[in-house]
Design a protein around this motif. Structure first.
Motif, short mmCIF file in Angstrom:
data_model
loop_
_atom_site.label_atom_id
_atom_site.label_comp_id
_atom_site.label_asym_id
_atom_site.label_seq_id
_atom_site.Cartn_x
_atom_site.Cartn_y
_atom_site.Cartn_z
N LYS A 1 10.33 14.45 13.55
CA LYS A 1 8.86 14.77 13.61
C LYS A 1 8.55 15.63 12.13
N ARG A 2 9.56 16.28 11.81
CA ARG A 2 9.12 16.76 10.28
C ARG A 2 9.11 15.88 9.25
N PHE A 3 10.14 14.81 9.35
CA PHE A 3 10.08 13.87 8.46
C PHE A 3 8.91 12.91 8.44
N ALA A 4 8.53 12.57 9.52
CA ALA A 4 7.19 11.45 9.70
C ALA A 4 6.29 12.32 9.25
N LYS A 5 5.86 13.53 9.30
CA LYS A 5 4.94 14.31 9.07
C LYS A 5 4.93 14.41 7.30
N GLU A 6 6.21 14.75 6.80
CA GLU A 6 6.47 14.73 5.32
C GLU A 6 6.02 13.60 4.56
N LEU A 7 6.52 12.46 5.26
CA LEU A 7 6.13 11.22 4.63
C LEU A 7 4.67 10.73 4.61
N ASP A 8 4.09 11.10 5.61
CA ASP A 8 2.53 10.89 5.87
C ASP A 8 1.71 11.50 4.74
N ILE A 9 2.23 12.86 4.44
CA ILE A 9 1.45 13.44 3.30
C ILE A 9 1.79 12.74 2.05
N MET A 10 2.91 12.29 1.96
CA MET A 10 3.34 11.53 0.68
C MET A 10 2.38 10.26 0.32
N LEU A 11 2.41 9.63 1.62
CA LEU A 11 1.48 8.37 1.65
C LEU A 11 -0.03 8.41 1.85
N ALA A 12 -0.46 9.71 2.20
CA ALA A 12 -1.93 9.87 1.96
C ALA A 12 -2.67 9.81 0.78
N THR B 1 0.76 -1.28 0.17
CA THR B 1 -0.19 0.06 -0.16
C THR B 1 0.76 1.33 -0.02
N GLU B 2 1.87 1.30 0.84
CA GLU B 2 2.88 2.45 0.89
C GLU B 2 3.45 2.65 -0.47
N ILE B 3 4.22 1.52 -0.81
CA ILE B 3 4.72 1.55 -2.07
C ILE B 3 4.13 2.22 -3.27
N SER B 4 2.77 1.51 -3.21
CA SER B 4 1.76 2.13 -4.44
C SER B 4 1.50 3.67 -4.32
N ALA B 5 1.44 3.94 -2.92
CA ALA B 5 1.08 5.54 -2.81
C ALA B 5 2.33 6.34 -3.24
N ILE B 6 3.48 5.75 -2.81
CA ILE B 6 4.72 6.70 -3.34
C ILE B 6 4.72 6.51 -4.96
N ARG B 7 4.34 5.54 -5.64
CA ARG B 7 4.62 5.43 -7.29
C ARG B 7 3.65 6.28 -7.73
N ARG B 8 2.79 6.99 -7.09
CA ARG B 8 1.76 7.69 -7.66
C ARG B 8 2.36 9.10 -8.33
N PHE B 9 3.82 9.40 -7.92
CA PHE B 9 4.38 10.43 -8.02
C PHE B 9 5.42 10.27 -9.19
N VAL B 10 5.50 8.98 -9.64
CA VAL B 10 6.42 8.67 -10.42
C VAL B 10 6.18 9.14 -11.78
N PRO B 11 7.05 9.83 -12.65
CA PRO B 11 6.71 10.26 -13.90
C PRO B 11 6.34 8.98 -15.14
N THR B 12 5.71 9.20 -16.06
CA THR B 12 5.78 7.90 -17.00
C THR B 12 7.08 7.52 -17.40
N HIS B 13 8.07 8.32 -17.88
CA HIS B 13 9.23 7.67 -18.32
C HIS B 13 10.16 7.21 -17.49
N LEU B 14 9.64 7.32 -15.93
CA LEU B 14 10.53 6.47 -15.04
C LEU B 14 10.00 5.28 -14.26
N LYS B 15 8.88 4.84 -15.04
CA LYS B 15 7.80 3.88 -14.49
C LYS B 15 8.58 2.37 -14.29
#
Length: 456
Positions: free
Chosen positions: A426-437, A245-259
């Motif tokens: 704390k900033r790291f965890a917050k940033e990561l949670d935003i990316m995984l939301a 689930t987490e990896i899938s969430a991060i992959r949303r930000f991968v551009p087409t040419h880097l899939k």
């Protein structure tokens, strides 16, 4: 959201027996064996601890795991006798193993705690780490000290924790697993390892004359003018779990040419970006992401089966801090993929030559983050008779080690320990949670909207 653990308040008492020197069970060759020029670089001149946790097994009856492993160690050192030697330094800072059979350190211990008390998630940070691996006075030196220290701590429930501290000059993750596999085979009654060790460190020694043929930004000399090197004493550790689930969430930000990117590459790019945002460096600071790349399969002819020395490089991806924080994830990802692709047989030979020419320098530490993927190394499958480990992984602040893990929900994934100052964590965890939301109404998330707040 990311699943994370923080330091548990669990405390317990460990009763240690006196440290012992375990000698090879049979006479071994007396010789001086030079390390390779990859092995003895400054960045590998340290002892790295690896934690293995095993559950109790009724089939093993009243067998004492410490006794089993102690006996197996003596047998294994017959084949891996350099581990029973001591490092010496010759001209040009050249390291060599003085094989005189001095022995490896071994400690048996008991703890007044059960494995269940460690919590539902067995992952770093572990409580009472210093108790689980006693630093025998004088044993942490690089020269003229034991190359191997093993502590087996039995728990009240019959489980046990094995911690192995090994000089990184002797082996990489694959070499370490090869040795531990031999040790486990001896523990189960084998008289010979299934894979016989191969020394042949000359395969990765500098050429004559040495010549640096590749660019090696991982060894750049960088002055810490902004004070961005993090003192160890202010760092804390948390582990973060990344399942499908987490990896899938991060992959949303991968551009087409880097899939085509791997899970390791996209996760590494994500962590690099989140970590940089958390540290809040000067926007013009250069940030380095160095990925450990196993080069065994890059050689032709191949590195021999059984070779247990270091066969890796850590090429550096470099970016200005402002670009990491302001640009889409694809910026970091492309840099990580490019750096990884640079490692070839010639690249590693060039590193060996650089070591000789420049006096075996350390890697660049200023603004650097190193990660290593040990998910495929076979650490969990090392079985001393009690079954596979329920946790196995290195425990060291220098690098972020990606290890395999099954969480309390039964999900398979990757655990990554992160070391950062408390405020930055704390900033790291917050940033990561935003990316995984996830936006449940719209699975396609506007990347610019998610990343905009992170501008330096």
């Amino acid at each position: 959201m990311s699943q994370q653990t923080t330091t548990t308040p669990l405390t317990f008492t460990v009763r240690r027996h006196e440290p012992e020197l375990i000698l090879p069970a049979k006479p071994t060759p007396r010789e001086l064996k030079p390390l390779s020029d990859i092995d003895d670089q400054e960045g590998l001149r340290f002892h790295i601890p690896v934690i293995h946790i095993y559950q109790s097994n009724p089939k093993m009856g009243n067998k004492n795991p410490a006794s089993v492993i102690r006996h197996a160690l003596a047998k294994a050192l017959v084949f891996y006798y350099p581990f029973a030697g001591r490092l010496k330094e010759g001209p040009g800072r050249k390291l060599m193993v003085d094989c005189l059979g001095q022995g490896a350190l071994f400690i048996e211990a008991e703890a007044d705690v059960t494995l269940k008390q460690f919590g539902v998630e067995l992952q770093p940070p572990f409580p009472c780490r210093e108790e689980l691996l006693y630093d025998v006075p004088g044993s942490s030196r690089i020269l003229d000290s034991p190359l191997l220290l093993i502590q087996v701590t039995r728990l009240l429930c019959g489980a046990f924790i094995l911690v192995v501290r090994v000089s990184h000059t002797m082996c990489d993750a694959f070499g370490y697993v090869q040795f531990l596999t031999a040790l486990s085979e001896m523990a189960k009654g084998a008289s010979t390892p299934s894979t016989l060790p191969v020394w042949q460190r000359e395969l990765l020694c500098a050429r004559d004359p040495p010549r640096v043929t590749c660019v090696h930004h991982e060894y750049d000399k960088v002055a810490d003018t902004d004070g961005i090197t993090i003192p160890l004493e202010i760092m804390e550790t948390r582990s973060f779990f990344f399942g499908p689930t987490e990896i899938s969430a991060i992959r949303r930000f991968v551009p087409t040419h880097l899939k085509r990117c791997t899970t390791f590459e996209v996760l590494t790019a994500c962590l690099w970006r989140c970590r940089t945002i958390a540290l809040q460096p000067n926007p013009n600071d250069e940030m380095r992401m160095m990925t450990i790349v196993n080069a065994r399969l890059k050689f032709n002819p191949r590195i021999p089966v059984g070779y247990y020395g270091n066969v890796f490089a850590y090429p550096a991806a470099i970016s200005k801090a402002r670009d990491l924080c302001n640009k889409p994830l694809g910026h970091a990802l492309e840099l990580v993929m490019k750096a990884k692709s640079e490692v070839t047989e010639e690249y590693l030979k060039s590193v060996a030559d650089l070591m000789v020419i420049k006096g075996r320098p350390n890697f660049t530490t200023v603004g650097s983050y190193i990660v290593s993927d040990v998910t495929r190394s076979g650490l969990l499958e090392i079985d001393f008779g009690w079954g596979n480990a329920v946790y196995a992984g290195p425990d060291y602040h220098v690098a972020g080690f990606y290890t395999r893990h099954i969480n309390h929900k039964g999900e398979s994934g990757i655990v990554v320990p992160i070391w950062l100052p408390c405020v930055a964590m704390k900033r790291f965890a917050k940033e990561l949670d935003i990316m995984l939301a996830r936006d449940h109404n719209n699975d396609h998330v506007n990347q610019e909207h998610v990343l905009a707040h992170s501008k330096l």
